[in-house]
Design an enzyme around this catalytic site. Structure first.
Site, short mmCIF file in Angstrom:
data_model
loop_
_atom_site.label_atom_id
_atom_site.label_comp_id
_atom_site.label_asym_id
_atom_site.label_seq_id
_atom_site.Cartn_x
_atom_site.Cartn_y
_atom_site.Cartn_z
N ILE A 86 0.83 -1.21 0.00
CA ILE A 86 0.00 0.00 0.00
C ILE A 86 0.86 1.26 0.00
O ILE A 86 0.50 2.26 -0.64
CB ILE A 86 -1.00 0.01 1.19
CG1 ILE A 86 -1.89 1.26 1.12
CG2 ILE A 86 -0.28 -0.06 2.53
CD1 ILE A 86 -2.70 1.41 -0.13
N ASP A 163 -7.63 -2.11 5.02
CA ASP A 163 -7.87 -3.02 6.14
C ASP A 163 -6.69 -3.93 6.33
O ASP A 163 -5.97 -4.23 5.37
CB ASP A 163 -9.11 -3.89 5.89
CG ASP A 163 -8.87 -4.90 4.79
OD1 ASP A 163 -8.88 -4.50 3.61
OD2 ASP A 163 -8.61 -6.08 5.10
N GLY A 305 -6.00 -6.45 -0.27
CA GLY A 305 -6.47 -5.55 0.77
C GLY A 305 -5.50 -4.41 0.99
O GLY A 305 -4.84 -3.96 0.05
N GLU A 306 -5.46 -3.89 2.20
CA GLU A 306 -4.58 -2.77 2.61
C GLU A 306 -5.00 -1.43 2.03
O GLU A 306 -4.44 -0.40 2.37
CB GLU A 306 -3.11 -3.01 2.19
CG GLU A 306 -2.48 -4.27 2.70
CD GLU A 306 -1.01 -4.39 2.28
OE1 GLU A 306 -0.49 -3.55 1.54
OE2 GLU A 306 -0.37 -5.37 2.74
N GLY A 307 -5.95 -1.43 1.10
CA GLY A 307 -6.30 -0.21 0.37
C GLY A 307 -5.64 -0.14 -0.98
O GLY A 307 -5.71 0.90 -1.66
#
Lengths: 338, 338
Positions: A86, A163, A305-307
């Protein structure tokens, strides 16, 4: 969404030096931004922040993920050190990365870019008990609302979800199955890339959770408390906070999609602020986006995930608004001013 | 593409702090960039230029487009004034916009950002004669090669295609039908948004052209001369030039897809440098990308051209390379260095 502003944006699109409708989904997006901002052209969402809500999950003890729970805390450290995926993508696309500990099991050291808002050190096991109490769910939602409010107050005009939480695709699948009526098999995916026996376990855990709790869809907070993770609950608040402040919020993957479906159940109008950044490989993401009638901007077969997916979509959102500001109309082409 | 560098990139992906394969197409893209650069991690393609090759088309006289031919020249002026959609999007994503007149029917005034490389003032009508001579096709290809070479020499590490030419989806459909064997009906689209009678005319024109010329697919330059536009021919050269210099080139819409299929017929290895920026709504784009085995990064139902889809895809390409440079490995996570 403001119908007048949307109509103005649509009319302007039709006057620009391009064939009508030739920007496809980019035009829909600009009209959404106009409706949200109640003005056309809408402001270009230049300053963007991605918030990674981190939490752990009692359901991890069933072996639904091959990764140890401690990875959640380790990855928070990696985000803060700027060495996660990210960080690289947000750097490329110009978003600021923030991390909020809303429920990591491990105690985290202080760090200037970490907000500690831990409601509890991980959820309970949703297959055998409510994941959290209603009061805890509310508290986590409030963390999310406050986070969104503070970022908007600090001048951010676009919020992105992120997240982190080992095993968090299990509660996401349970939430999406509960709200869409999809079967546990259809809603449950491979998460970080699990094998067949692990997937079978994961499906059984989701089914057990759906059977155990007396879910009342008219009480979305109750469902969230029974099945959700603390990062899902915080994301629900973050989405509602963004929507209340008429700030566009780009959804990342399945965690965000699950939170969005809860947020929409609580406040249907909130979805006007939601932009689906990408389509996660997790099947629950597609189910949730379909239910919300959101068409993702990207489909790169990502499932991190992670954005990361939301951050890749940011330039598209910014471009959609910029077109309405900077592009000439056909009238101007016919009557050029020097 | 260099197999060793691709393998190194794949191995590095598998060591990063993320589940294996979780970045999907972004990983494929980074491996392609590594193979192209012959090193892993590949350089981040920071400096990008989009080149809009502009030309006019004799086939316009059949009424295949509702727009007057003069719009080509007017839009060149709009690009140079910075007021077109491509200017807004390229500004957002950080690409420089260049315009090359390779065959506009109207004489264009001088402008510091316009390169005048006109081979002829528009093509001949492909439905009744070869669109251009073989010598003219070669000359336009050379313009494209030279343009790519100069941009790379000036420090650009990523090239993007763009096109402008009223009626230019008709030659694109004809080229793609010729090289894929698709029927005129399947290859011909709505262009700027034409009605049913215009589409029927367009299909008939494409069929007439395919029937008229003795097309020999073993002679791609001959096919290009018979059916193509000058901007398609210049784009063929631009793609070949980029590939020869091992510089990634992001394809925009159907004009680029048609040029790519010609370039691949001339030099099959060149496709290693090609990245499909987006999927145009024109059906010939899908046919050509399928034939080239290229999976587009975006599918936003766009059909504008100008380089708009390629420019929106640029941050994705840059992010793919950046991940390999900046993200920690699992080993580093286990043994953090301060």
């Amino acid at each position: 969404l403001d119908r007048d502003a949307m109509r103005q944006a649509r009319e302007r699109h039709d006057q620009l030096v391009k064939p009508r409708g030739s920007l496809g989904q980019l035009e829909d997006l600009a009209e959404q931004l106009a409706g949200l901002a109640r003005t056309s052209p809408p402001p270009i969402p230049e300053r963007a922040a991605v918030v990674i809500f981190a939490g752990d999950h009692g359901v991890h003890r069933h072996g639904v993920s091959p990764w140890p729970q401690e990875i959640t805390a380790a990855m928070v450290g990696t985000f803060l050190n700027g060495r996660a995926v990210i960080n690289a993508i947000a750097k490329q696309t110009g978003a600021t990365v923030r991390v909020v500990d809303v429920g990591v099991a491990t105690d985290l050291p202080d760090h200037p870019r970490l907000r500690k808002e831990r409601v509890r050190p991980g959820t309970d096991d949703l297959a055998t008990a409510p994941a959290m109490t209603r009061a805890e769910a509310v508290q986590a939602v409030e963390v999310g609302i406050r986070t969104a409010s503070e970022l908007v107050a600090a001048g951010h005009s676009c919020l992105l979800t992120g997240d982190m939480g080992i095993a968090n695709t299990t509660p996401a699948a349970a939430l999406v199955a509960a709200f869409t009526g999809a079967s546990p098999e259809d809603a449950t995916g491979r998460g970080t890339g699990i094998d067949d026996p692990t997937w079978t376990t994961k499906v059984a855990v989701v089914r057990q959770a759906l059977d155990l709790h007396r879910l009342d869809l008219a009480d979305p907070l109750g469902v969230l408390a029974a099945l959700g993770g603390l990062e899902h609950a915080a994301t629900v608040g973050y989405l509602l906070g963004a929507a209340a402040l008429r700030t566009p919020v780009i959804l990342d993957g399945v965690a965000a999609a699950a939170a969005a479906i809860v947020a929409a159940a609580l406040a249907p109008d909130a979805t006007g602020a939601f932009i689906a950044g990408h389509l996660s490989q997790e099947p629950a993401a597609q189910l949730a986006l379909d239910k919300l009638a959101l068409r993702p901007l990207l489909d790169l077969r990502m499932r991190l995930g992670e954005g990361t997916g939301a951050s890749l979509a940011l330039p598209i959102v910014q471009s959609a608004a910029r077109v309405l500001h900077e592009v000439a109309t056909l009238d101007e082409l016919a009557n050029p001013t020097p």
